[in-house]
Write an enzyme that holds these catalytic residues in place. Structure first.
Site, mmCIF file in Angstrom:
data_model
loop_
_atom_site.group_PDB
_atom_site.id
_atom_site.type_symbol
_atom_site.label_atom_id
_atom_site.label_comp_id
_atom_site.label_asym_id
_atom_site.label_seq_id
_atom_site.Cartn_x
_atom_site.Cartn_y
_atom_site.Cartn_z
ATOM 1 N N ASP A 129 36.824 39.896 41.225
ATOM 2 C CA ASP A 129 35.417 39.528 41.474
ATOM 3 C C ASP A 129 34.901 38.530 40.428
ATOM 4 O O ASP A 129 34.181 37.582 40.759
ATOM 5 C CB ASP A 129 34.515 40.766 41.463
ATOM 6 C CG ASP A 129 34.652 41.582 42.739
ATOM 7 O OD1 ASP A 129 35.012 40.996 43.782
ATOM 8 O OD2 ASP A 129 34.388 42.792 42.700
ATOM 9 N N LYS A 161 36.250 51.475 45.184
ATOM 10 C CA LYS A 161 36.601 50.498 44.145
ATOM 11 C C LYS A 161 36.797 51.130 42.761
ATOM 12 O O LYS A 161 37.595 50.648 41.971
ATOM 13 C CB LYS A 161 35.541 49.385 44.075
ATOM 14 C CG LYS A 161 35.590 48.459 45.278
ATOM 15 C CD LYS A 161 34.474 47.433 45.268
ATOM 16 C CE LYS A 161 34.850 46.189 44.538
ATOM 17 N NZ LYS A 161 33.946 45.048 44.803
#
Ligand code: ATR
Length: 278
Positions: free
Chosen positions: A107, A70
């Site tokens: 997110d 990520k």
């Protein structure tokens, strides 16, 4: 539709078998009867950059990115959204027609939508938020709280230096307090968030006494195994509004699905049950 125009997306990680993303996206592909595919791809760290760069040319429209890539993906991406840049990590890639890779982080969006879908009137601007944890999830949540109008976030982490780093990245609206003292701030909070992995199956429980929590405080957890963490159970007993973490997982997937496959999906009870089964 010819074979070459069938959209394909993937989740990229190493290992990849823990990911719930294929279940999630394939549920929506079948629900909307879309002629597309979503597959898990275990990317060998030795070939990371070459593998990612090859995907667009192979017909992939996009990808989710998970552990351990990520952060690393930002070094490869050609275009990075502001929110991915401030978080320092991306979870959603789009392979643009001109060959460039666009990296975004959904997110924080998933975090906000998860709460707002259950409590429509809730806003981070309504008062003080208290956040436990200073890892990657916490970064996305701090960004989302500030974007939603929060003026004060109390942040506590076992390793204080990580919380101090977030304060320096996100600015003066973040106030760092000691992990052992954060309980004293709960009675002033309108929102309390567990952004640590504590309370997850197989992990220790949050060691923070919760008796300061006020009725109606919005309490949410990023942990969704179990769905009802003991943190959320305690909060519910004190009359708090609670939101479990499964919805964050589902909501963060929506922008990617919409970009790649052209339909904006919803969160349904059937999908929630599918994801918690097994
Ligand atoms: P993520 O990207 O999911 O946030 P992470 O970066 O590994 O994962 O962060 C995990 C968070 O849970 C951190 O805030 C971590 O605290 P430390 O920074 O002190 O490690 C917190 N955490 C994990 N285990 C913990 C424990 N036993 N006690 C307190 N905090 C814990």
């Amino acid at each position: 539709m010819s074979l070459s125009t069938i959209p394909v997306a993937a989740v990229l990680g190493h290992p990849i078998n823990h990911s719930k993303s294929p279940k999630l996206h394939n549920y929506w592909l079948s629900l909307f009867d879309i002629d597309g595919h979503y597959i898990p791809l275990d990317i060998d760290p030795r070939n990371f950059e070459n593998s990612i760069r090859a995907l667009g040319g192979l017909g992939f429209v996009g990808a989710n990115v998970t552990i351990p890539y990520k952060e690393k993906i930002l070094k490869i991406a050609d275009k990075i959204s502001d929110r991915a840049a401030i978080i320092g990590a991306a979870n959603t890639l789009t392979f643009l027609p001109d060959g460039r890779i666009y990296a975004d982080n959904t997110d924080g969006y998933g975090f906000l939508q998860n709460i707002k879908s259950k409590y429509k009137d809730w806003s981070a601007s309504e008062g003080i938020s208290v956040v436990f944890g200073a890892g990657g999830a916490s970064r996305a949540i701090l960004g989302a709280l500030l974007e939603d109008g929060s003026n004060e976030v109390i942040l506590a982490n076992r390793t204080r230096s990580r919380a101090d780093q977030l304060r320096s990245d996100f600015g003066a609206k973040i106030k760092v307090v000691d992990w052992m003292k954060v309980q004293n701030y709960l009675s002033d909070a309108s929102t309390v968030i567990n952004a640590t992995s504590l309370g997850m199956d197989g992990q220790a429980e949050l060691p923070i006494p919760l008796n300061g929590l006020k009725k109606n405080t919005l309490v949410t957890d990023i942990v969704y195994t179990p769905l009802k963490t003991s943190f959320l159970e305690h909060a519910a007993k004190r009359g708090c509004r609670t939101v479990d973490g499964l919805g964050m997982l589902i909501h963060q997937a929506i922008p990617g699905f919409e970009r790649w496959f052209g339909v904006k999906p919803d969160v349904s009870e059937n999908l929630r049950e599918l994801l918690i089964s097994q």
